[in-house]
Design a protein around this motif. Structure first.
Motif, PDB file in Angstrom:
ATOM      1  N   SER A 269       0.833  -1.203   0.000  1.00  9.06           N
ATOM      2  CA  SER A 269       0.000   0.000   0.000  1.00  9.06           C
ATOM      3  C   SER A 269       0.862   1.245   0.000  1.00  9.06           C
ATOM      4  O   SER A 269       0.525   2.250  -0.634  1.00  9.06           O
ATOM      5  CB  SER A 269      -0.926  -0.009   1.213  1.00  9.06           C
ATOM      6  OG  SER A 269      -1.814  -1.097   1.139  1.00  9.06           O
TER       7      SER A 269
ATOM      8  N   ARG B  57       3.689   1.580  -1.425  1.00  8.19           N
ATOM      9  CA  ARG B  57       4.179   1.767  -2.793  1.00  8.19           C
ATOM     10  C   ARG B  57       3.123   2.457  -3.647  1.00  8.19           C
ATOM     11  O   ARG B  57       3.430   3.332  -4.452  1.00  8.19           O
ATOM     12  CB  ARG B  57       4.549   0.413  -3.383  1.00  8.19           C
ATOM     13  CG  ARG B  57       5.461   0.515  -4.565  1.00  8.19           C
ATOM     14  CD  ARG B  57       6.018  -0.842  -4.937  1.00  8.19           C
ATOM     15  NE  ARG B  57       7.130  -1.253  -4.121  1.00  8.19           N
ATOM     16  CZ  ARG B  57       8.376  -0.828  -4.285  1.00  8.19           C
ATOM     17  NH1 ARG B  57       8.647   0.017  -5.238  1.00  8.19           N
ATOM     18  NH2 ARG B  57       9.341  -1.256  -3.519  1.00  8.19           N
ATOM     19  N   THR B  58       1.881   2.057  -3.485  1.00  4.32           N
ATOM     20  CA  THR B  58       0.801   2.663  -4.257  1.00  4.32           C
ATOM     21  C   THR B  58       0.584   4.109  -3.837  1.00  4.32           C
ATOM     22  O   THR B  58       0.369   4.990  -4.670  1.00  4.32           O
ATOM     23  CB  THR B  58      -0.498   1.868  -4.053  1.00  4.32           C
ATOM     24  OG1 THR B  58      -0.249   0.496  -4.361  1.00  4.32           O
ATOM     25  CG2 THR B  58      -1.605   2.377  -4.933  1.00  4.32           C
TER      26      THR B  58
ATOM     27  N   TYR C   8       3.162   6.516  -5.174  1.00  4.31           N
ATOM     28  CA  TYR C   8       3.031   6.712  -6.620  1.00  4.31           C
ATOM     29  C   TYR C   8       2.106   7.883  -6.917  1.00  4.31           C
ATOM     30  O   TYR C   8       2.361   8.679  -7.823  1.00  4.31           O
ATOM     31  CB  TYR C   8       2.496   5.419  -7.232  1.00  4.31           C
ATOM     32  CG  TYR C   8       2.376   5.432  -8.721  1.00  4.31           C
ATOM     33  CD1 TYR C   8       1.128   5.491  -9.332  1.00  4.31           C
ATOM     34  CD2 TYR C   8       3.498   5.355  -9.537  1.00  4.31           C
ATOM     35  CE1 TYR C   8       1.020   5.492 -10.704  1.00  4.31           C
ATOM     36  CE2 TYR C   8       3.384   5.356 -10.910  1.00  4.31           C
ATOM     37  CZ  TYR C   8       2.139   5.424 -11.482  1.00  4.31           C
ATOM     38  OH  TYR C   8       2.010   5.430 -12.851  1.00  4.31           O
TER      39      TYR C   8
END
Lengths: 478, 643
Positions: free
Chosen positions: B330, B332-333, B336
């Motif tokens: 999560s 990482r998302t 982004y």
């Protein structure tokens, strides 16, 4: 307004336009094509030796050695190289229960991260489909040491960050990864690299994924190309090899794959007199056909171009009466419906192809029982899905995983599976793929030669059972 | 000589394909004033509908063709006009671009959902197996039919728009809607007719083209991009010139294959359409110099420095807290979304404040990632970060100088051409061996620490963008957005302002790209394709392209929605909201941020009412209502200067 919104809800999701679709296809088929011209299924380099595989389960002579002569490969049915996948019950003392992450007394859960959505919906649906089909077969036999196999699937939507996120999310809860297919596996490799105990029995489409010590598969990626088919054509059509023409999809993966192939061909005396790295948006190749015809191309090859584009080229070549002595393409063209797409039998008669799996569309069902088994269980689980290279390869990778599971024993751990994979020196999933020294992680060198005849793919100069194993894998020299 | 003729014949066939798509685009623009990015998608959808009716349901192809061209396509056009386009009349260019882009994505998604792209399809063959030989080139009867129909369509359309009352009315509505209505014409009926006609032409083009190439959703949709060049040669107005432009493009492509050495062909061939587009935009004088046609919402003043710094600090602190709470996946998302937010801030400055439509911000982000990867080395040095800002900034300045004279849709198309060309000329070649480049992080290395760093960068850039708006440069941007003509006549340096805006925005995008590369650690060409820029613009437009709050909301949304989507099991929640938002843009052009801001003002007003009492509030409201009426909807008349 609301109706439009509802429709949009249902349909917009596929539109994460992260990549040019043609570019994705070209890169995919270049990656797959490396199996025929390069990494996947290509032969090993070095030494000399007869390139034979014993038909009765002997070990492959390809280990660490090249195969310079013409050889044949047996099916290895029922041999130690086989992946018959018969299930095994728990031993008397129990299987140890929850012996590692993703393992319980009743089940083993592995992950699969593939390109399923995004700009090319269903691109690698064959990945989880083939893997799940094999698991269904094994579970129907009772599983492995009393444990059923479960597959948890994630879609990276053709996005690097999603691929990474998917691995991050799963690596702590699944035992490992099986049958994944993603153009962004180099992104996931950054995550897997931090978890060296988590095995990855999947086809790698990038060097970064392949070089991980915890990645194993039946078609290792290699920067180079195999020479077998080209030695064959050189022998059969010697006057054509100095007049080669090709079309290359202008995306890095395709261009690199072709560069490996061209270098290898030139060492055999081939000379490319026409090459066009065409843009993904180009949809008409008549000018290229005229140019090839004008330059006297006699050997037209499409191994770094996607299947639909090559079909158009073939169709236009037929229209312009361009009939080089050799018209050849890679394994991506061995697909349901491709010949029709190219204009049918009259346009494709005598065209050559080479592939590194058994003829999984069904032609080999009679001689390779694994093909029939695969077709049966795939259709059972996914009746509307058309068999493709990805599902066939994932079936075989799943079989490899199960082989490692059996070797690892009932008290299975990630480490034990990795150790088992590292000891498998000969495996061919009962003839579904050429015999492969899994532990050595060297590109293979076996393949099948096919031709289109009367609208069907047929074997040509192949052994009655098994694969040709001649030629060598020539690494790319920078 | 023989080959010259042969390639000429082939080039003319290519040209006919492009002419068909370009003519439809010109028709839609001429009759609606909207550059329809979804033109190709409409045609594609109808081509697949034709396949369904003929090959799928077995209706004879002539009947299927009539049903699709004269019934279904016009109905689709009418539906699009009613639901998505009608609210756009008078809307800003950014909004219309976002809506038509949303429509493109919608139709593409619908086509993918209805007709699975992994299944190969073919349209029924028309006049199969028959051909003639021209200059040793075998030309099928079908290709000749395409050629004849292309020319016929162009002739018929020219007659329609110059000799018939209906056609003249359609054009008049675009020029002056009110005056046309006073003359007795019905603008709505006229608009409906134009969109129905446009859809039919798009359908005809796609149905004719489909058998000659991959019958593929994406391919048919994107083919229209090549037609942009031909449409611009015709100045989005003159059909004969559009056809001529299409033929030139086809011949250029064919002769390039015939006569360019292979080593140049690979580089030149992909960019030929965009090179022609770019040249046509820069060299051909626009037909008229127009002031910007706007629908101004209320101009909300930028936040002062102290509160903006406070909010920025709060944002960074919140990111730190979030970083501790989220799982690795999560996290990482989430990160982004934040890095994309930095790139979106560049669009707020350039497009939101300055009114300069730029469809290439992800290209500049890609330059930034490239510079960081190459110069930053394995340690992510500060020099890399500087290069990540300087290199794109320089590229942005150069681009601005080249496209200086362009405005509105022409400017947008030129940046689109630039982005498309960079795909082939730069990213496909330069992003490392195998098409991937490792980008190392500046300063922080762990995921959690880098999230805080990225959030800090976002916050600082947001504060900076707000400071720009408050300052003199911001006033110049606003003036340029209002009316370039007025600025020039008042002696303002519009050239310098425009170049500076592009430069700064490109630098910010480059910084975002360096962060993006560091976040993913690895980047490839596909991260910076042209369509990435379009989607970024669409997302930002939904949340509010005019305000930093919009970029913040969009960034947070991209950060959080995929996480919610995964946990909730609601499929495609992220794009669901963006899609819904794009439809509503016609009604709420300021996006989510505008709605939130209006809501906030109403709440303040109610609170004020409660505090002061009813009498004081009535007097106050009368005063503020007067101001509101003055500020609320101010339509700027189009000032046309030129021949």
């Amino acid at each position: 307004m609301i109706a439009c919104a509802i429709l949009l809800v249902a349909t917009l999701p596929a539109c994460g336009l992260r990549a040019n679709k043609q570019a994705v296809r070209a890169a995919t088929e270049a990656a797959v094509g490396r199996g025929t011209g390069g990494g996947v299924g290509a032969g090993t380099g070095g030494g000399t030796g007869a390139g034979t595989e014993s038909g009765l389960g002997g070990t492959s002579s390809a280990t660490g050695a090249s195969s310079a002569g013409a050889g044949t490969s047996g099916a290895g049915a029922g041999s130690t190289s086989g992946g018959s996948g018969v299930g095994s019950a728990a031993p008397a003392g129990g299987n140890g229960g929850a012996t590692d992450i993703g393992v319980t007394a009743d089940s083993i859960t592995v992950g699969n991260i593939s390109d399923l959505g995004g700009p090319v919906p269903g691109l690698f649906a064959g990945g989880p489909n083939g893997t799940q089909s094999y698991f269904n077969y094994i579970n129907s036999q009772g599983g492995i040491y009393g444990r059923k196999l479960k597959l948890r699937t994630a879609d990276d939507q053709l996005q690097c960050n999603q691929n990474q996120a998917a691995y991050e999310n799963m690596v702590g809860s699944v035992m490992g990864f099986v049958g994944s297919w993603s153009l962004y596996d180099n992104c996931g490799a950054l995550v897997l690299g931090k978890h060296p105990d988590a095995f990855n029995v999947s086809q790698a489409l990038t060097a970064d994924a392949e070089k991980l010590p915890n990645t194993y598969n039946l078609a290792p990626y290699g920067e180079g190309a195999q020479s077998g088919p080209f030695v064959y054509w050189k022998g059969k059509f010697p006057s054509t090899i100095t007049k080669v023409g090709t079309l290359v999809g202008n995306v890095p993966a395709s261009v690199n794959a072709w560069n490996y192939q061209q270098q290898m061909m030139e060492t055999l005396g081939y000379k490319v007199i026409y090459r066009n790295d065409f843009p993904p948006a180009q949809t008409n190749f008549t000018a290229d056909v005229i140019q090839m015809k004008s330059k006297g191309v006699q050997f037209a090859i499409g191994t770094s171009i996607n299947a639909p584009d090559w079909a158009i080229f073939v169709s236009e070549a037929a229209q312009q009466d361009f009939h080089p002595q050799v018209m050849t393409a890679g394994s991506a063209m061995y697909a349901a419906g491709w010949i029709e797409q190219a204009g049918g039998a009259k346009n494709t008669e005598g065209h050559w192809f080479f592939t590194t799996t058994a003829m999984f569309l069904g032609e080999d069902a009679g001689t390779v029982p694994e093909v029939a088994l695969y077709a049966k269980w795939l259709k059972q689980a996914y009746p509307n899905f058309k068999s493709d290279l990805f599902s066939a390869a994932s079936w075989a990778d799943a079989a490899l995983f199960v082989e490692a599971l059996k070797k690892a024993g009932p008290k299975v751990t990630r480490k034990a599976v990795l150790a088992a994979l590292g000891q498998i020196r000969a495996f061919n999933d009962n003839g579904m793929v050429p015999m492969q020294d899994v532990a050595a992680k060297q590109p293979g060198h076996c393949y099948l030669l096919l031709q289109a005849r009367a609208g069907k793919f047929v074997k040509v100069d192949d052994p009655p059972v098994g694969f040709r194993c001649d030629g060598i894998f020539r690494p790319y020299q920078r | 000589m023989h080959n010259i003729l042969a390639f000429g014949v082939v080039g003319i066939i290519y040209g006919c394909l492009y002419a068909l798509t370009a003519c439809g685009l010109v028709v839609t623009y001429q009759t609606s004033g909207i550059f329809n990015f979804a033109h190709g998608a409409i045609g594609m959808f109808m081509a697949f509908t034709y396949w369904q009716v003929s090959a799928g349901w077995g209706v004879p192809w002539p009947l299927a063709l009539i049903i699709v061209l004269f019934v279904l396509a016009p109905l689709l056009g009418l539906a699009i006009e009613r639901m998505a386009i009608r609210p756009l009349y008078g809307a800003s260019l950014g909004v219309t671009l976002a809506v038509t882009l949303g429509l493109l994505l919608f139709l593409l998604g619908a086509a993918d959902a209805i007709w699975k792209p992994t299944i190969t399809r073919r349209l029924p063959a028309v006049l199969p197996g028959r051909e003639v030989t021209i200059a040793s080139v075998h030309v099928s009867y079908y290709e000749i039919l395409v050629l004849i129909l292309s020319v016929a369509v162009a002739v018929v359309l020219r007659v329609l728009f110059t000799r018939t009352r209906a056609g003249i009315t359609m054009r008049a509505v675009v020029d002056d809607r009110e005056l046309t209505a006073r003359s007795g014409a019905n603008p709505i009926r006229s608009a409906q007719l134009s969109w129905a006609l446009g859809a039919s032409i798009a359908a005809l083009a796609s149905i004719l083209i489909a058998p000659l190439q991959n019958f593929d959703q994406f391919n048919l949709t994107i083919l229209v991009v090549i037609g942009y060049a031909a449409a611009v040669v015709g100045r989005l107005k003159f059909l004969p010139m559009t056809v001529a432009g299409a033929m030139v493009l086809g011949l250029m492509q064919s002769y390039a294959v015939g006569y360019l050495p292979s080593r140049f062909l690979s580089d030149v061939s992909p960019v030929l359409p965009m090179a022609l587009l770019f040249a046509a935009l820069v060299v051909l004088r626009p037909a008229r110099l127009e002031a910007v046609r706007l629908k101004l919402g209320r101009d909300r003043p930028a936040m002062n420095l102290r509160p903006s710094l406070g909010l920025a600090a709060g944002f960074v602190f919140a990111s730190y807290v979030v970083a501790q709470m989220l799982s690795a996946g999560s996290l990482r998302t989430f990160g982004y979304g934040i890095v994309l937010g930095i790139v979106m801030l560049s669009l707020v400055l350039l497009t939101g404040y300055g009114g300069q439509v730029a469809l290439c911000q992800m290209t500049f982000a890609g330059f930034g990632a490239y510079a960081m990867g190459k110069v930053g080395g394995s340690s992510g040095s500060p020099l890399g970060l500087l290069a990540a800002i300087a290199f794109p900034a320089a590229a942005g300045a150069l681009l601005a100088l080249v496209v200086l004279r362009l405005r509105g849709i022409y400017l947008g198309l030129s940046t689109l051409a630039f982005a498309y060309a960079m795909e082939s000329l730069f990213f496909n070649h330069q992003l490392g061996y195998g098409g991937n480049l490792f980008v190392h992080r500046f300063l922080a290395h762990s995921q959690e620490a880098f999230l805080v760093e990225v959030s800090l960068v976002f916050a600082l850039v947001a504060v900076g963008v707000l400071a720009v708006k408050r300052g003199q440069f911001g006033r110049r941007l606003a003036a340029m957005n209002d009316s370039s003509v007025a600025c020039v006549s008042l002696g303002m340096d519009v050239t310098g302002t425009k170049v500076a805006a592009f430069t700064i925005a490109a630098g910010i995008a480059g910084l975002g790209g360096a962060m993006y590369g560091g976040w993913q650690t690895i980047v490839g060409p596909q991260d910076f394709f042209m369509l990435q820029s379009l989607i970024l613009l669409l997302t930002l437009a939904v949340f509010g392209i005019n305000v930093v709050l919009g970029a913040t909301a969009a960034a947070l949304y991209l950060a959080v929605a995929p996480i919610i989507e995964r946990h909730s099991g609601i499929p495609n929640l992220t794009y669901l909201t963006i899609g819904l938002g794009s439809i509503l843009l016609g009604r709420f052009p300021d996006g989510v941020a505008g709605l939130l801001s209006s809501f906030g003002e109403r709440v303040r007003s109610l609170a004020e009412r409660g505090r002061r009492g009813p009498d004081a509030v009535v007097a106050g409201e009368a005063l503020s209502t007067g101001f509101d009426l003055a500020d609320e909807e101010e339509e700027v008349e189009v000032v046309t200067v030129g021949p």
